[in-house]
Design a protein around this motif. Structure first.
Motif, PDB file in Angstrom:
ATOM      1  N   SER A  18     -11.910  -3.630   9.957  1.00  0.00           N
ATOM      2  CA  SER A  18     -12.593  -2.609   9.242  1.00  0.00           C
ATOM      3  C   SER A  18     -12.825  -1.274  10.124  1.00  0.00           C
ATOM      4  CB  SER A  18     -13.829  -3.037   8.559  1.00  0.00           C
ATOM      5  OG  SER A  18     -14.596  -2.172   8.119  1.00  0.00           O
ATOM      6  N   LYS A  19     -13.400  -1.618  11.407  1.00  0.00           N
ATOM      7  CA  LYS A  19     -13.834  -0.711  12.371  1.00  0.00           C
ATOM      8  C   LYS A  19     -12.702   0.482  12.799  1.00  0.00           C
ATOM      9  CE  LYS A  19     -16.051  -0.407  16.887  1.00  0.00           C
ATOM     10  NZ  LYS A  19     -16.308  -1.252  18.140  1.00  0.00           N
ATOM     11  N   LYS A  20     -11.613  -0.372  12.959  1.00  0.00           N
ATOM     12  CA  LYS A  20     -10.372   0.563  13.294  1.00  0.00           C
ATOM     13  C   LYS A  20      -9.875   1.365  12.256  1.00  0.00           C
ATOM     14  CE  LYS A  20      -5.376  -0.097  13.316  1.00  0.00           C
ATOM     15  NZ  LYS A  20      -4.737   0.171  14.851  1.00  0.00           N
ATOM     16  N   TYR A  21      -9.953   1.166  10.961  1.00  0.00           N
ATOM     17  CA  TYR A  21      -9.625   2.055   9.959  1.00  0.00           C
ATOM     18  C   TYR A  21     -10.670   2.950   9.809  1.00  0.00           C
ATOM     19  CZ  TYR A  21      -5.398  -0.682   8.856  1.00  0.00           C
ATOM     20  OH  TYR A  21      -4.412  -1.243   9.203  1.00  0.00           O
ATOM     21  N   LYS A  22     -12.073   2.585   9.842  1.00  0.00           N
ATOM     22  CA  LYS A  22     -13.224   3.580   9.784  1.00  0.00           C
ATOM     23  C   LYS A  22     -13.050   4.587  10.692  1.00  0.00           C
ATOM     24  CE  LYS A  22     -16.870   1.991   7.041  1.00  0.00           C
ATOM     25  NZ  LYS A  22     -18.089   1.220   6.929  1.00  0.00           N
ATOM     26  N   SER A  23     -12.584   4.363  11.742  1.00  0.00           N
ATOM     27  CA  SER A  23     -12.394   5.401  13.040  1.00  0.00           C
ATOM     28  C   SER A  23     -11.332   6.222  12.890  1.00  0.00           C
ATOM     29  CB  SER A  23     -12.372   4.564  14.372  1.00  0.00           C
ATOM     30  OG  SER A  23     -10.760   4.073  14.432  1.00  0.00           O
ATOM     31  N   ILE A  24     -10.491   6.025  11.555  1.00  0.00           N
ATOM     32  CA  ILE A  24      -9.181   6.970  11.429  1.00  0.00           C
ATOM     33  C   ILE A  24      -9.462   7.903  10.494  1.00  0.00           C
ATOM     34  CG2 ILE A  24      -6.839   7.104  10.814  1.00  0.00           C
ATOM     35  CD1 ILE A  24      -6.488   3.903  11.808  1.00  0.00           C
ATOM     36  N   PRO A  25      -9.523   9.333  10.569  1.00  0.00           N
ATOM     37  CA  PRO A  25      -9.897  10.354   9.624  1.00  0.00           C
ATOM     38  C   PRO A  25      -9.000  10.182   8.439  1.00  0.00           C
ATOM     39  CG  PRO A  25     -10.019  11.438  11.788  1.00  0.00           C
ATOM     40  CD  PRO A  25      -9.291   9.959  11.846  1.00  0.00           C
ATOM     41  N   ALA A  26      -7.634  10.153   8.758  1.00  0.00           N
ATOM     42  CA  ALA A  26      -6.727  10.028   7.672  1.00  0.00           C
ATOM     43  C   ALA A  26      -5.321   9.207   8.007  1.00  0.00           C
ATOM     44  CB  ALA A  26      -6.297  11.514   6.985  1.00  0.00           C
ATOM     45  N   PHE A  27      -4.772   8.479   7.262  1.00  0.00           N
ATOM     46  CA  PHE A  27      -3.602   8.002   7.645  1.00  0.00           C
ATOM     47  C   PHE A  27      -2.532   7.954   6.378  1.00  0.00           C
ATOM     48  CE2 PHE A  27      -6.474   4.340   6.417  1.00  0.00           C
ATOM     49  CZ  PHE A  27      -5.516   3.708   5.278  1.00  0.00           C
ATOM     50  N   GLU A  28      -1.279   7.674   6.874  1.00  0.00           N
ATOM     51  CA  GLU A  28      -0.159   7.499   5.979  1.00  0.00           C
ATOM     52  C   GLU A  28       0.585   6.425   6.483  1.00  0.00           C
ATOM     53  OE1 GLU A  28       1.269  12.159   4.932  1.00  0.00           O
ATOM     54  OE2 GLU A  28       2.195  10.963   6.748  1.00  0.00           O
ATOM     55  N   ALA A  29       1.125   5.558   5.394  1.00  0.00           N
ATOM     56  CA  ALA A  29       1.865   4.340   5.643  1.00  0.00           C
ATOM     57  C   ALA A  29       3.102   4.287   4.476  1.00  0.00           C
ATOM     58  CB  ALA A  29       1.171   3.237   5.764  1.00  0.00           C
ATOM     59  N   ASN A  30       4.085   3.689   4.926  1.00  0.00           N
ATOM     60  CA  ASN A  30       5.173   3.611   3.897  1.00  0.00           C
ATOM     61  C   ASN A  30       4.607   1.977   3.417  1.00  0.00           C
ATOM     62  OD1 ASN A  30       6.638   5.504   4.589  1.00  0.00           O
ATOM     63  ND2 ASN A  30       8.227   4.639   5.283  1.00  0.00           N
ATOM     64  N   LEU A  31       5.158   1.870   2.255  1.00  0.00           N
ATOM     65  CA  LEU A  31       4.256   0.558   1.506  1.00  0.00           C
ATOM     66  C   LEU A  31       5.610  -0.126   0.902  1.00  0.00           C
ATOM     67  CD1 LEU A  31       1.454  -0.196   0.826  1.00  0.00           C
ATOM     68  CD2 LEU A  31       1.857   0.876  -1.413  1.00  0.00           C
ATOM     69  N   ALA A  32       5.574  -1.363   0.929  1.00  0.00           N
ATOM     70  CA  ALA A  32       6.611  -2.412   0.147  1.00  0.00           C
ATOM     71  C   ALA A  32       5.719  -2.999  -0.900  1.00  0.00           C
ATOM     72  CB  ALA A  32       7.449  -3.219   0.901  1.00  0.00           C
ATOM     73  N   TYR A  33       5.824  -3.064  -2.033  1.00  0.00           N
ATOM     74  CA  TYR A  33       5.158  -3.558  -3.122  1.00  0.00           C
ATOM     75  C   TYR A  33       6.071  -4.693  -3.964  1.00  0.00           C
ATOM     76  CZ  TYR A  33       3.081  -4.022  -7.693  1.00  0.00           C
ATOM     77  OH  TYR A  33       2.312  -4.236  -8.841  1.00  0.00           O
ATOM     78  N   THR A  34       5.773  -5.756  -3.947  1.00  0.00           N
ATOM     79  CA  THR A  34       6.498  -6.931  -4.744  1.00  0.00           C
ATOM     80  C   THR A  34       5.500  -7.579  -5.486  1.00  0.00           C
ATOM     81  OG1 THR A  34       7.300  -7.482  -2.188  1.00  0.00           O
ATOM     82  CG2 THR A  34       8.089  -8.673  -4.034  1.00  0.00           C
ATOM     83  N   LEU A  35       6.256  -7.741  -6.842  1.00  0.00           N
ATOM     84  CA  LEU A  35       5.363  -8.709  -7.922  1.00  0.00           C
ATOM     85  C   LEU A  35       6.189  -9.882  -7.866  1.00  0.00           C
ATOM     86  CD1 LEU A  35       3.588  -9.025 -10.280  1.00  0.00           C
ATOM     87  CD2 LEU A  35       4.867  -7.255 -11.532  1.00  0.00           C
TER      88      LEU A  35
END
Length: 198
Positions: A18-35
């Motif tokens: 949680s601390k790691k992500y809170k310290s990042i102002p903005a991020f992008e990522a590629n996503l694989a979504y599986t159902l």
């Protein structure tokens, strides 16, 4: 059968993540979504992209885009040429992609299961179990990298046997999207039908 609890080891990892992500102002990522649903023999996979900035996010999948500026949610369906507009309720049970790193803090028990390699990365496998019996998902399984505490993947399990798995790749912590990227401007989409549900 282990009963879900508030597990100190899981909490330590979740807090670091949680601390790691809170310290990042903005991020992008590629996503694989599986159902997947074993009983229904469903196995669908989509590739997409997620951009997050504070409370705002934009999730781009082949058949839909979800844009949330923190107060309004637009769901754009390119094939149907329509966009649904709704108010965003931060207190709803919906899992918000921009808040996945904080989900565990309210209404969940958590349990460290094991160290396991996921997508070539050594991770800690942690289950989140909602305290509410009637929650939409009965479990969220997270794989968190041991090395840098980033989220490798998370899977949401619902009561009808569906498993929704999100795997993050190509994580960019230096993204700098404009605020306007998190709103839907119908003028840029000629012929789109606007359905306002607010």
């Amino acid at each position: 059968m282990t009963f879900a609890q508030y597990d100190a080891r899981a909490l330590e990892t979740l807090d670091a993540m949680s601390k790691k992500y809170k310290s990042i102002p903005a991020f992008e990522a590629n996503l694989a979504y599986t159902l997947t649903n074993d009983t229904e023999k469903v196995n669908e996979e989509f590739k997409g992209k997620i951009t997050v900035k504070g409370d705002k996010y934009r999730l781009v999948l082949p058949e839909q885009e979800v844009i949330n500026n923190g107060t309004t949610v637009w769901t754009y369906l390119p094939e149907a040429k329509e966009v649904n507009i709704d108010s965003y309720d931060p207190n709803s049970d919906e899992i918000n992609p921009s808040k996945i790193y904080e989900t565990y803090k309210k209404g969940y028990k958590y349990l460290y299961l094991q160290d396991k390699t996921e997508g070539g990365v050594l991770c800690e496998e942690i289950d989140l179990v909602p305290e509410k019996k009637d929650a939409q998902y009965f479990k969220i399984k997270m794989f968190i990298s041991k090395k840098d505490k980033s989220v490798q993947s998370f899977t949401m399990f619902d009561k009808s046997g569906n498993r929704y798995k999100y795997t993050l790749t190509k994580f960019n912590a230096n993204a700098n999207p404009a605020d306007s990227y998190f709103t839907f401007d119908p003028k840029k989409y000629p012929g789109v039908e606007v359905i306002d549900l607010r």
